[in-house]
Design an enzyme around this catalytic site. Structure first.
Site, PDB file in Angstrom:
ATOM      1  N   GLY A 269       6.886  -6.116  11.002  1.00 24.99           N
ATOM      2  CA  GLY A 269       6.759  -6.626   9.638  1.00 24.99           C
ATOM      3  C   GLY A 269       6.663  -5.521   8.615  1.00 24.99           C
ATOM      4  O   GLY A 269       6.995  -4.370   8.909  1.00 24.99           O
ATOM      5  N   ASN A 270       6.242  -5.872   7.412  1.00 24.69           N
ATOM      6  CA  ASN A 270       6.081  -4.857   6.355  1.00 24.69           C
ATOM      7  C   ASN A 270       4.957  -5.295   5.420  1.00 24.69           C
ATOM      8  O   ASN A 270       4.336  -6.329   5.621  1.00 24.69           O
ATOM      9  CB  ASN A 270       7.410  -4.651   5.615  1.00 24.69           C
ATOM     10  CG  ASN A 270       7.894  -5.921   4.962  1.00 24.69           C
ATOM     11  OD1 ASN A 270       7.267  -6.444   4.063  1.00 24.69           O
ATOM     12  ND2 ASN A 270       9.022  -6.450   5.459  1.00 24.69           N
ATOM     13  N   HIS A 271       4.739  -4.506   4.371  1.00 27.85           N
ATOM     14  CA  HIS A 271       3.546  -4.710   3.533  1.00 27.85           C
ATOM     15  C   HIS A 271       3.727  -5.741   2.422  1.00 27.85           C
ATOM     16  O   HIS A 271       2.834  -5.901   1.593  1.00 27.85           O
ATOM     17  CB  HIS A 271       3.136  -3.382   2.891  1.00 27.85           C
ATOM     18  CG  HIS A 271       2.645  -2.381   3.891  1.00 27.85           C
ATOM     19  ND1 HIS A 271       1.508  -2.585   4.629  1.00 27.85           N
ATOM     20  CD2 HIS A 271       3.146  -1.185   4.281  1.00 27.85           C
ATOM     21  CE1 HIS A 271       1.320  -1.549   5.434  1.00 27.85           C
ATOM     22  NE2 HIS A 271       2.308  -0.685   5.247  1.00 27.85           N
TER      23      HIS A 271
END
Ligand code: PMT
Length: 415
Positions: free
Chosen positions: A219-221
């Site tokens: 995933g990412n932020h």
């Protein structure tokens, strides 16, 4: 020492006048918070109370809170003459919250016998009715028929919600929350006079989650804040909005159709399903370019990972925005960059078939991921950058919509 830059608070209701009509219900306390939220959003609020509302919350409470007038007694000799007529005329919207069964009946039948019902008769502004009552009362055919009548005449019915009721127990009949009441007013004004009424905008938000196994993902932020802000700005201008999001919608997100998704492929599917007849796609989501080739069906153990040589095989995800091909759909991309902002963003316009791109330097602490503000550059194929100052993400959304409305591909209004 130099002060950190700050962004102005968004004021979606700046220049608007809203009349808040309060009728008798224990939930009248929420109208106090709703008045504050409407004024925080930039509106000037006038308040009208029924005699029973004034027994729950004294007029003085509203007088200390709002910039407008408070009408609580038709026979008060110190009140301006015909106050209800003036309040009705100058309103850009009237919100009746809480709306009791009796007040709903009076609104439906055109009875004007107190400051709320008289003001409602004296206005042409959009009327938002937020019912609050016991669930059995709410279910009565008479109450439902009155609400249907109001709806058929163009009133916006906001709620009720399911939850704890003053009559005991839980059920359908609870007044929606103050944040939703304020959003319902924004939505009603948009649907009545907003420049995007009749349009459909799809917005994506959040980072995709590409499963490794049932408990882990790549995933990412991305928090979803940027996309949600664009969705709210579009709703406030009257557009029908579909929000395709990996993040749960925040409390109070009102008047927006939410399509929850997880992966890039699910996001692509949800956009395709919504795209028919849509006018624009604003892709604020951070989509993973790669996903694990296979998602394990049960949780991977440490020894499994070691046996696999600590390697996760990845395959490429489709370029979602480039893959959506719908007639008349204007596509707006975002570019999250840490280096060569303009050159990298510019290259994506043609590659992805975009009307324009919103470039943000995500290495800055007050822009990009998770924060409430963003500092963006709008770029189209002309190569002339429009650099915006540090803005709240809602106001970045407004700027994106302005650009969209002035794009040569934006369909002319049918009005
Ligand atoms: O959610 P927040 O915490 O508020 O953060 C906001 C944000 C930083 C995520 C947002 O402002 C932003 O920059 N979003 C785009 C992030 C991104 O994926 O950028 P990109 O340069 O990798 O992709 C360019 C465009 O192509 C984007 O519109 C992206 O959605 C789209 N894309 C990318 C890859 C892919 N496989 N399919 C796509 O559609």
């Amino acid at each position: 020492m130099s002060q950190p830059e700050s962004a102005p608070t968004p004021r979606p209701l700046r220049g608007r006048r809203v009349t808040l009509g309060v009728s008798g219900s224990i939930s009248a306390y929420k109208s106090v918070e709703a008045a504050r939220r409407l004024e925080d959003a930039g509106a000037i609020v006038d308040v009208a109370l029924t005699p029973s509302a004034a027994r729950f919350i004294p007029p003085l409470t509203y007088r200390s809170l709002v910039q407008g007038e408070v009408a609580a007694d038709l026979w008060d000799p110190s009140a301006p003459a015909e106050q209800h007529v003036a309040m009705g005329r100058r309103a850009d919207a009237m919100l009746v919250a809480p709306a009791s069964a009796t007040t709903i009946a009076k609104l439906a039948q055109g009875i004007g016998d107190n400051p709320v019902t008289l003001t409602a008769l004296a206005t042409d502004a959009p009327l938002v009715v937020a019912p609050a009552m016991d669930s059995v009362m709410y279910g009565q055919p008479s109450v439902q028929a009155n609400l249907e009548l109001l709806k058929a005449r163009g009133a916006f019915i906001a709620g009720p919600a399911v939850g704890r009721l003053a009559s005991g127990g839980s059920g359908l009949g609870r007044l929606i929350e103050p944040i939703e009441l304020a959003a319902a007013v924004r939505s009603a004004i948009g649907r009545t006079v907003g420049e995007l009424r009749g349009r459909h905008i799809i917005v994506t938000a959040g980072g995709t989650r590409e499963p490794i196994d049932p408990v882990r993902f790549v995933g990412n932020h991305s928090s979803g804040k940027m996309g949600i802000a664009v969705a709210e700005a579009s709703r406030d201008q009257g557009a029908a909005v579909t929000l395709v999001t990996t993040q749960p919608p925040p409390q109070g997100l009102y008047g927006i159709v939410v399509r929850p998704v997880g992966t890039a492929l699910e996001m692509q599917e949800a956009i395709r399903n919504a795209a028919r007849g849509a006018d624009a796609l604003v892709m604020a989501a951070a989509v993973a370019d790669y996903r694990p080739a296979e998602a394990a069906e049960s949780k991977l153990k440490k020894q499994d990972a070691e046996a696999a040589g600590m390697t996760i095989e990845l395959v490429e995800n489709p370029d979602v925005i480039a893959s959506i091909d719908a007639p008349h759909l204007l596509k707006v991309g975002f570019a999250a960059e840490t280096d060569d902002l303009i050159a990298n963003a510019q290259a994506k316009i043609e590659k992805k078939g975009l009307a324009f791109i919103v470039a943000n330097d995500v290495s800055q602490s007050d822009a990009g991921f998770q924060v409430d503000t963003n500092r963006v550059v709008l770029l189209d194929e002309s190569g002339e950058p429009e650099r915006l100052p540090l803005l709240h993400k809602y106001d970045v959304g407004v700027a994106i919509l302005e650009r969209l409305k002035s794009h040569h591909g934006w369909p002319a209004s049918s009005e």
